[in-house]
Enzyme design. Structure first.
Site, mmCIF file in Angstrom:
data_model
loop_
_atom_site.group_PDB
_atom_site.id
_atom_site.type_symbol
_atom_site.label_atom_id
_atom_site.label_comp_id
_atom_site.label_asym_id
_atom_site.label_seq_id
_atom_site.Cartn_x
_atom_site.Cartn_y
_atom_site.Cartn_z
ATOM 1 N N THR A 105 0.865 -1.177 0.000
ATOM 2 C CA THR A 105 0.000 0.000 0.000
ATOM 3 C C THR A 105 0.904 1.230 0.000
ATOM 4 O OG1 THR A 105 -1.599 -1.235 1.328
ATOM 5 C CG2 THR A 105 -1.925 1.144 1.167
ATOM 6 N N LYS A 181 -7.602 -0.597 -2.300
ATOM 7 C CA LYS A 181 -6.960 -0.961 -1.037
ATOM 8 C C LYS A 181 -7.121 0.163 -0.018
ATOM 9 C CE LYS A 181 -4.537 -3.238 1.967
ATOM 10 N NZ LYS A 181 -3.110 -3.525 1.811
ATOM 11 N N LYS A 258 0.393 4.686 8.672
ATOM 12 C CA LYS A 258 0.726 5.116 7.319
ATOM 13 C C LYS A 258 -0.461 4.945 6.380
ATOM 14 C CE LYS A 258 2.284 2.178 4.689
ATOM 15 N NZ LYS A 258 1.737 1.188 3.700
#
Length: 309
Positions: A105, A181, A258
């Site tokens: 990701t 995602k 993150k």
């Protein structure tokens, strides 16, 4: 440029962390795999699983038909592919027709920038972030969300089919997988934070956490993240004075932090309000300021209900 990949392709895996190592191990069961990580102990574990360890991304990628990248963020992606302190990048070792599969990701901008640079060398890219955790990675049971042109995806299929039990082609464009995602991580981040809040409340009110998890898992409050993180949250309170007894590290706090930053940033670009995701993101930020960055994200519960209670 070659339009096909051998039925038994040579594979390079770059990044042997919580997801990269089990993916490398899974692939090494049936394919020739060379594996790279900056940490020698991770390379040794890959070797024990049947992969050939490499000391740089370029060494791992030499002769590879497919390169699987499993890194933490955009900076690590760029370093692995194009070189940096870790050594020569994989891109310079790849032949025309090779394909890079980005399972991390890293955000839409990061994967599109990498794809453009690889295209200049005649190398394709499949945007293929994964979901499912380390155990499912090791058994080939991942959910993979793909954004790629059909011909490029076809070249990566022999590898993706060994990693995924469910593969969804979200769209033909690089970045489509990252978008899907990001939406996935919005829910995962919120659900983990919500599980931490509910179990912190239960503990503070004197309810046994194992019992609470069993009850919640049988009703409308059930979720995958509660079932997965809940038992590890309960284990957080079994940590001994020497640090032993806690849960296995499977999903670091700084990784979900993150990811939630990517969620909030992408939502801002789209002009969509995500107040619940933003609140969860701040909770993970608070966890980082309390020194929990390298801890399993189940440690979030201890931020809300400290262990000494």
């Amino acid at each position: 440029m070659s339009s096909t990949t051998p039925a038994t392709p040579t594979v390079a895996v770059l990044g042997l962390g919580a997801m990269g190592l089990p993916m490398a191990s899974r692939l090494a069961e049936t394919l020739p795999v060379r594996a790279f990580d900056i940490a020698a102990p991770r390379r040794e574990l890959a070797a024990q699983a049947g992969a050939t360890p490499a000391t740089s991304p370029a060494e791992a990628a030499t002769g590879a038909d497919v390169v699987v990248v499993a890194v933490r963020d955009q900076a690590q992606l760029e370093s692995c592919l194009f070189g940096g302190e870790i050594g020569a990048g994989a891109a310079e070792a790849l032949a025309e027709g090779a394909v890079v599969v980005v399972t991390s990701t890293v955000g839409v901008d990061g994967v599109r920038a990498a794809a453009a640079r690889l295209a200049e060398r005649g190398v394709g890219l499949v945007d293929a972030p994964v979901s499912g955790g380390a155990l499912r990675a090791g058994s080939g049971d991942l959910l993979i969300m793909v954004g790629a042109a059909e011909d490029t995806l076809d070249r990566a299929r022999p590898v993706l089919d060994r990693l995924a039990s469910t593969l969804h082609v979200v769209g033909p464009n690089i970045g489509d997988g990252q978008i899907m995602k990001t939406v996935n991580q919005l829910l995962c981040g919120i659900h983990t934070a919500a599980a931490a809040e509910s179990l912190a409340l239960a503990r503070s009110l004197g309810i046994d956490l194992d019992r609470a998890i069993a009850v919640l898992g049988q009703g409308a409050a059930a979720s995958f993240m509660l079932a997965d993180r809940g038992p590890r949250m309960a284990q957080q309170y079994q940590v001994g004075p020497d640090g032993s007894g806690g849960p296995e590290l499977r999903s670091r706090m700084d990784i979900i932090h993150k990811d939630m930053n990517i969620v909030v940033a992408l939502a801002k670009q789209a002009g969509v309000a995500v107040p619940v995701a933003a609140a969860a993101s701040q909770l993970y930020q608070l966890a980082l300021t309390q020194g929990l960055a390298a801890e399993d994200d189940s440690a979030l519960v201890t931020l809300l209900a400290p262990r000494e209670r």
